[in-house]
Structures are given as structure tokens and as C-alpha cells.
Design an enzyme around this catalytic site. Structure first.
Site, short mmCIF file in Angstrom:
data_model
loop_
_atom_site.label_atom_id
_atom_site.label_comp_id
_atom_site.label_asym_id
_atom_site.label_seq_id
_atom_site.Cartn_x
_atom_site.Cartn_y
_atom_site.Cartn_z
N ASP A 1 0.76 -1.21 -0.07
CA ASP A 1 -0.08 0.10 0.00
C ASP A 1 0.88 1.23 -0.04
O ASP A 1 0.63 2.22 -0.76
CB ASP A 1 -0.84 -0.19 1.26
CG ASP A 1 -1.81 1.29 1.40
OD1 ASP A 1 -2.56 1.29 0.47
OD2 ASP A 1 -1.45 2.02 2.36
N GLU B 1 -2.12 -5.19 -3.76
CA GLU B 1 -1.05 -4.54 -2.95
C GLU B 1 0.04 -5.42 -2.28
O GLU B 1 0.98 -4.92 -2.37
CB GLU B 1 -1.84 -3.70 -1.95
CG GLU B 1 -2.51 -2.43 -2.38
CD GLU B 1 -3.52 -1.79 -1.13
OE1 GLU B 1 -3.75 -0.58 -1.67
OE2 GLU B 1 -3.58 -2.31 -0.48
#
Length: 251
Positions: A69, A141
Site C-alpha cells: 500500500d 497491494e
């Protein structure tokens, strides 16, 4: 060395519980071969599988998702900064939010069939987990985090630009086109012109089929008018005319 290479190849070919497709196929598809395939195994492992295999919680993709992320945020921010040299900080922030939204990431994950490579529990799979937005965006992610740990920032950048921001310009243009009120507000605030004011100047038709006429003013000047079946639609049309008035239609 031969023994180590044999073990790595065997790991890539091994059948993983809860996965429909193999690691080698995934690596070929994304164009990146992991030096440490265990990172990819972990990135594609949903926490639900530990209840069937008895593995420890740390072996799932949650930690890699946390790292990925942050890496994704950095790489998208870098690309937007380079591609939009005159944009203000607030505008860049809104563009980044659009680019890395959960909906966008899940759609990108579906495009590469990410769910079929994941290890998830049989009950999660039966309930549609391989196509669930939250699972897909987290896994994507996690893959970015795994690539970053395995090869550094450059291969992660290549992956992001190939599979996530490949159509970023088109998405941003479409977003601007459908949200003229936001574009107008950003422009007038950025140029200290005050706030746009919308006013209904007329209503036509019966209650169940009204047509609204709206004008928008900035300061004392009327800069646009619009007509629509709802006040919101009429305001968007008025803002669209105002955007054209300021020469921002293609901006």
C-alpha cells in the site's frame, strides 16, 4: 547450488492448497520472475486458508499488503507529480485518490485474473471470495510489496505502470468530464475568485416531471447556465458551461 535451484523450481511447480493456478504461470503473466518465490506465495495467501492448513497468521499476505500500500502510494504520487507539473497539491491528492481507490484496484486485479492464483479457503471460495473487492485489492497491494522486497523499487514501478496506471490519463479525463462542479470549484478557489453560487431560476413541468433551470455565478458575474431533470443535473450542466467559459474544458 543445484540443490537450491531444484528446490526453488519445485516450489514454483508445487500444488498450493486453495489455489487454482500456479506460480510460474503468474510470473509469466506479469513479466517478473521472483528470486525468492516464497514472497509471491505469501502475497497470494489469504488469511482464510490458515484455518484449513493450520499455518501461523504471519504467513498470510496481510503484512505484505501493508507494505505494498505504501509502495503503491509512492509510485502513483511520483507518476502524477511528473506528469502534472503545473497541478497544485490538492488536485494531485484527488487524482491519487482516484487512481488507487479500492474499486480501481479490484478491477485491475480482476483484469489479470488475480483471484484464481490466490490461496483461499474452500468456504471463502464458495462464497465468491476470489472476486471479492476487499480480497482482490489487498492481494494486489501484497504483490506490489512482494515485488518491492524481491527486486527493489524499479520492478515495482514497472508493475504499477503496466498493470495499474496504464490507463490513468483516460480515467482522469473521464472523471473530470463527469464532475464539472469539482473542476470549477478547484479553479475558482485556486485563483482566489471566491466560491461558485448555484441558483434555481426557473422550474417547468408537473411535480413528477420537472425541469430545472440553474445559473452559476462567481463573484457578481454569471458564468454558466444549465437545464436538467434534477437540480443536481442542472448544476452540473451550468458548471460545465462555466468550465468552458474559463477555458478549462480540456484542462
Amino acid at each position: 547450488m543445484l540443490t537450491l535451484r531444484w528446490l526453488v523450481r519445485r516450489r514454483r511447480k508445487a500444488k498450493r492448497p486453495g489455489a487454482e493456478r500456479g506460480l510460474e504461470e503468474f510470473e509469466r503473466m506479469i513479466g517478473y520472475r521472483f528470486r525468492d518465490p516464497e514472497l509471491l506465495v505469501c502475497a497470494l495467501k489469504h488469511r482464510s486458508i490458515i484455518f484449513e492448513t493450520g499455518e501461523r497468521r504471519g504467513a498470510t499476505n496481510e503484512r505484505l499488503e501493508f507494505l505494498g500500500d505504501a509502495v503503491l502510494d509512492l509510485l502513483v504520487a511520483e507518476q502524477l507529480y511528473q506528469d502534472n507539473p503545473t497541478s497544485r497539491e490538492g488536485h494531485l491528492t484527488r487524482l491519487k485518490s482516484l487512481a488507487v481507490s479500492g474499486r480501481q484496484l479490484a478491477n485491475k486485479a480482476r483484469r489479470i485474473g488475480l483471484g484464481s492464483y490466490m490461496q483461499i479457503s474452500s468456504s471463502e471460495a464458495r462464497s465468491g471470495g476470489r472476486n471479492r473487492r476487499s480480497i482482490l485489492e489487498d492481494a494486489l497491494e501484497a504483490v506490489i510489496g512482494a515485488i518491492f522486497l524481491d527486486g527493489g523499487l524499479e520492478p515495482a514501478r514497472v508493475f504499477v505502470r503496466r498493470f495499474i496506471t496504464d490507463d490513468l490519463d483516460g480515467r482522469l479525463i473521464r472523471e473530470k468530464e463527469k464532475n464539472y462542479k469539482s473542476l470549477l470549484l478547484e479553479y475558482v478557489q485556486g485563483n482566489a475568485l471566491g466560491l461558485p453560487r448555484y441558483r434555481v431560476v426557473a422550474e417547468d413541468g408537473p411535480d413528477h416531471e420537472k425541469t430545472f433551470h440553474v445559473e452559476v455565478s462567481v463573484g457578481e458575474k454569471k458564468v454558466g447556465t444549465g437545464v436538467g431533470r434534477s437540480k443536481k443535473q442542472a448544476e452540473q450542466q451550468a458548471a460545465r458551461e462555466a468550465v468552458a467559459h474559463y477555458g478549462l474544458r480540456n484542462g
